[in-house]
Structure formats: C-alpha cells, structure tokens
Design an enzyme around this catalytic site. Structure first.
Site, PDB file in Angstrom:
ATOM      1  N   HIS A 268      32.349  42.934  37.499  1.00 17.16           N
ATOM      2  CA  HIS A 268      32.136  42.476  38.882  1.00 17.16           C
ATOM      3  C   HIS A 268      32.937  43.342  39.834  1.00 17.16           C
ATOM      4  O   HIS A 268      33.712  44.210  39.404  1.00 17.16           O
ATOM      5  CB  HIS A 268      32.455  40.987  39.035  1.00 17.16           C
ATOM      6  CG  HIS A 268      33.899  40.604  38.856  1.00 17.16           C
ATOM      7  ND1 HIS A 268      34.610  40.843  37.700  1.00 17.16           N
ATOM      8  CD2 HIS A 268      34.773  39.971  39.699  1.00 17.16           C
ATOM      9  CE1 HIS A 268      35.829  40.368  37.822  1.00 17.16           C
ATOM     10  NE2 HIS A 268      35.966  39.845  39.035  1.00 17.16           N
TER      11      HIS A 268
ATOM     12  N   HIS B 146      35.367  42.750  42.068  1.00 12.32           N
ATOM     13  CA  HIS B 146      36.746  42.555  42.505  1.00 12.32           C
ATOM     14  C   HIS B 146      37.514  43.805  42.084  1.00 12.32           C
ATOM     15  O   HIS B 146      37.319  44.340  40.984  1.00 12.32           O
ATOM     16  CB  HIS B 146      37.363  41.293  41.887  1.00 12.32           C
ATOM     17  CG  HIS B 146      36.946  40.038  42.600  1.00 12.32           C
ATOM     18  ND1 HIS B 146      36.869  38.811  41.992  1.00 12.32           N
ATOM     19  CD2 HIS B 146      36.579  39.845  43.903  1.00 12.32           C
ATOM     20  CE1 HIS B 146      36.479  37.904  42.887  1.00 12.32           C
ATOM     21  NE2 HIS B 146      36.285  38.516  44.048  1.00 12.32           N
TER      22      HIS B 146
ATOM     23  N   ASP C 147      40.301  44.662  40.937  1.00 17.57           N
ATOM     24  CA  ASP C 147      41.050  44.820  39.682  1.00 17.57           C
ATOM     25  C   ASP C 147      40.138  45.142  38.497  1.00 17.57           C
ATOM     26  O   ASP C 147      40.620  45.354  37.382  1.00 17.57           O
ATOM     27  CB  ASP C 147      41.914  43.574  39.383  1.00 17.57           C
ATOM     28  CG  ASP C 147      41.145  42.271  39.399  1.00 17.57           C
ATOM     29  OD1 ASP C 147      40.260  42.105  40.255  1.00 17.57           O
ATOM     30  OD2 ASP C 147      41.430  41.402  38.551  1.00 17.57           O
ATOM     31  N   HIS C 148      38.818  45.218  38.744  1.00  9.11           N
ATOM     32  CA  HIS C 148      37.891  45.528  37.653  1.00  9.11           C
ATOM     33  C   HIS C 148      37.154  46.852  37.835  1.00  9.11           C
ATOM     34  O   HIS C 148      36.485  47.297  36.920  1.00  9.11           O
ATOM     35  CB  HIS C 148      36.889  44.385  37.470  1.00  9.11           C
ATOM     36  CG  HIS C 148      37.580  43.124  37.058  1.00  9.11           C
ATOM     37  ND1 HIS C 148      37.629  42.688  35.753  1.00  9.11           N
ATOM     38  CD2 HIS C 148      38.319  42.250  37.789  1.00  9.11           C
ATOM     39  CE1 HIS C 148      38.359  41.583  35.700  1.00  9.11           C
ATOM     40  NE2 HIS C 148      38.791  41.290  36.921  1.00  9.11           N
TER      41      HIS C 148
ATOM     42  N   HIS D 125      31.977  32.870  38.731  1.00  2.00           N
ATOM     43  CA  HIS D 125      33.116  33.406  39.463  1.00  2.00           C
ATOM     44  C   HIS D 125      32.789  33.346  40.962  1.00  2.00           C
ATOM     45  O   HIS D 125      31.697  32.954  41.342  1.00  2.00           O
ATOM     46  CB  HIS D 125      33.374  34.840  38.969  1.00  2.00           C
ATOM     47  CG  HIS D 125      34.736  35.370  39.308  1.00  2.00           C
ATOM     48  ND1 HIS D 125      35.883  34.618  39.254  1.00  2.00           N
ATOM     49  CD2 HIS D 125      35.133  36.615  39.706  1.00  2.00           C
ATOM     50  CE1 HIS D 125      36.919  35.369  39.604  1.00  2.00           C
ATOM     51  NE2 HIS D 125      36.487  36.574  39.890  1.00  2.00           N
TER      52      HIS D 125
ATOM     53  N   ASP E 161      36.444  37.608  34.448  1.00  2.00           N
ATOM     54  CA  ASP E 161      36.757  36.504  35.350  1.00  2.00           C
ATOM     55  C   ASP E 161      35.698  35.403  35.388  1.00  2.00           C
ATOM     56  O   ASP E 161      34.544  35.638  35.738  1.00  2.00           O
ATOM     57  CB  ASP E 161      36.959  37.062  36.760  1.00  2.00           C
ATOM     58  CG  ASP E 161      38.112  38.060  36.810  1.00  2.00           C
ATOM     59  OD1 ASP E 161      38.559  38.495  35.730  1.00  2.00           O
ATOM     60  OD2 ASP E 161      38.562  38.381  37.922  1.00  2.00           O
TER      61      ASP E 161
ATOM     62  N   HIS F  93      44.058  38.955  31.264  1.00  2.00           N
ATOM     63  CA  HIS F  93      43.858  38.813  32.716  1.00  2.00           C
ATOM     64  C   HIS F  93      44.876  37.808  33.283  1.00  2.00           C
ATOM     65  O   HIS F  93      44.532  36.853  33.973  1.00  2.00           O
ATOM     66  CB  HIS F  93      42.413  38.370  33.021  1.00  2.00           C
ATOM     67  CG  HIS F  93      42.017  38.513  34.464  1.00  2.00           C
ATOM     68  ND1 HIS F  93      42.188  37.498  35.380  1.00  2.00           N
ATOM     69  CD2 HIS F  93      41.486  39.540  35.169  1.00  2.00           C
ATOM     70  CE1 HIS F  93      41.748  37.895  36.574  1.00  2.00           C
ATOM     71  NE2 HIS F  93      41.317  39.133  36.465  1.00  2.00           N
TER      72      HIS F  93
HETATM   73 ZN    ZN Z   1      40.071  39.932  37.984  1.00  2.00          ZN
HETATM   74 ZN    ZN Z   2      37.476  38.480  39.902  1.00  2.00          ZN
END
Ligand code: ZN
Ligand code: ZN
Length: 305
Positions: A63, A65, A67-68, A143, A212, A270
């Site tokens: 996804h 976000h 951090d990914h 999510h 997530d 995570h």
């Molecule tokens: Zn994340």
């Molecule tokens: Zn996320």
C-alpha cells in the site's frame, strides 16, 4: 524446493531503536528473488545484508503509506546507475506508477530498463503471477487506504514413483500418467492401481505476507494452512483502541489469525515506535499461538520440503 524470507525492516511509521521501515526479501529455490514492500532505507539494508539488487525481478508493494514504498524510487534510480538491463515487474495499488513516474520525470532521470507496473485490485484476491512452479495471489486487507498482502504458493507437485514396484515393461508415457495420479495397464491388460505404484506428492510450500491491517478474519480462508505467515502486530493488546482507530492489529490478534488459519509458524513485525522491548508483544502472541517469532532485521526464515 525452498522458500526463504529475509527480514529487512521491522518498524512502522517512524523508524526508531534501529528498526527500519517495512521490507522483506523472498527467495524461492535460490532462483527467484522478490522484494516485498520497500520502505525508506531498503537499499541500505540490502547492502548491509549483501543482497544483490540485480537478482530482484519483482517488487510487491502492499500500500501507499510511506513506510512501505518510500524507498522504491531510490532503488529504481540506483538500479539504473548500476547498469541494470533486466526488466523489473512492480506490483502495487492504484497510484504507484504515477508517483514513481512523476519523481523520475522531474529529476530528468532516464531509465534504460523496462519497468512493468501492474495495478492491484485490493478489494478481491487476484492471481497476479502464474509461473510453472509457483503462483502469487493478493490478500485484501482492512486498512485506512487500499492495501493488500501477498501469498506465494508452490504449485501442487506430482505423485512420486515407487521404483521397486514398477513393472519392467513400463513406458515413459505410463510413468507420466502415474505421476498425474492415473492407473496404468500391464502387457496383459491388467489394471495396476496408482496407489500401489506411487506415493503422495511432497507438500507444496507457501508463505503469506499480511502487512498493515486491522483484525480481519476474512483473510483466514485465503491463508489457511500456509507454512509461514508474516502478520503485522503494531501494538500490544493494551493498546487495542489505538489499533482499531488506526486500522492496525495487536500481537494477540495476529496470533488469533494464525491459530484460526492453522499456519505452521507466525512471524510478527511492523512494531510501533513506542516499544523498545518487544518481549511483551511476543509473549501475548505465544499465549495464543506458541510457534510465534519476532521479525528481526537480517534474520532469515527458511521452509523446505
Ligand atoms: Zn505501515
Ligand atoms: Zn499503513
């Protein structure tokens, strides 16, 4: 056949306590190398753990976000600088190709290898890679934004011949038929039963990656009986309200999913930046699903026949 999962990042939104954002390297049979999520610093983690970027053919982004995926444009640019010629297949939700393209465009970066983007439908499970020996399917997750996990599965194997039981006159075509599970006939026309001449196929290996997500029981049938499950566990159950609010899971919930899906082993990761000590998260998961381990950067998990 073997599947190896190497953990490159175990953090969540903020990188702290030496934990980096999400990324894992999947190695199928020392032959196929995939990157799953590509948070900031993934390139550095790859160098740290001596992973050759040139081996990677597919990148799966769960996804959008940061951090990914914030490490992706950097990795794509570096692959260009390092002289990549091989095609790269990038899978991700709607918007990913536009984001990468606009960044490359404004920096006037020319990429001399082909990047094939595949936009994922995160609402239904779809088959996205179908190779002779394995498949990759998506796992719709719950999510705040469109998000999916991935399941990597070895295709069903053939039955194994019991050499000592085979008739001396057996033909190559009959061997093929036996491996498929069919009966054969001997020279006199007598039927020889498949179960007398073969053993069941070896187990097909599988790994599921669930990044997530809020607690989402509808994934259970999709990940039923996998050998290895990665499931996010951002919070301890004492933070359940925060988990619900942010569409994340507690380690207790991750373990409940693992138990219901009857998986072989659970890796949790995570982790929220509020936890320096992860033992309480591990402990509560183990109370529900004993074969749980913490994702640790640089650690590999190997499943084989
Ligand atoms: Zn994340
Ligand atoms: Zn996320």
């Amino acid at each position: 056949m073997s599947i190896e999962v190497k953990i490159l990042g175990t953090g969540s939104a903020s990188p702290v306590f030496n934990r980096h954002p999400s990324s894992q390297l999947l190695n199928i049979n020392n032959n196929h190398f995939f990157l799953i999520d590509c948070g900031e610093c993934t390139q550095f983690q790859m160098m740290r753990f001596r992973i050759s970027h040139s081996k990677i053919t597919h990148i799966f982004i769960s996804h959008l976000h940061g951090d990914h995926y914030l490490g992706l444009v950097g990795l794509i640019s570096s692959m260009q600088l390092w002289g990549r010629k091989k095609d790269l297949y990038v899978f991700g939700p709607k918007g990913l190709s536009e984001i990468i393209t606009v960044q490359l465009q404004f920096s006037e970066t020319i990429i001399n290898y082909n990047i094939h983007y595949k936009e994922l439908d995160t609402e239904v499970s779809e088959l996205i890679v179908d190779e002779p020996t394995y498949t990759v399917c998506t796992i719709p997750l719950s999510h705040r934004i469109r998000c999916c996990g991935f399941i990597f599965k070895e295709k069903p194997k053939k039955r194994r011949l019991i050499i000592d039981m085979l008739p001396a006159t057996i033909t190559p075509l009959q061997k093929v038929a036996l491996k498929k599970g069919e009966d054969i006939k001997d020279e006199e026309g007598t039927v020889l039963k498949n179960e007398d001449l073969t053993l069941p196929p070896k187990k097909s290996l599988s790994f599921a990656y669930c990044s997530d997500t809020a607690y989402h029981e509808s994934i259970v049938p999709l990940i039923k009986d996998v050998d290895l499950l990665f499931h996010e566990a951002t919070f301890h159950s004492s933070m359940i309200e925060r988990a619900v609010l942010t569409f994340h899971s507690t380690s207790e919930q991750a373990a409940t999913i693992a138990l219901k899906a009857n998986v072989g082993q659970l890796i949790i990761g995570h982790f929220s930046s509020r936890y320096r000590d992860l033992d309480p998260l591990l402990e509560e998961a183990k109370n529900i699903f004993p074969n749980t381990v913490l994702a640790e950067e640089g650690r590999s998990f190997i499943i084989n026949e």
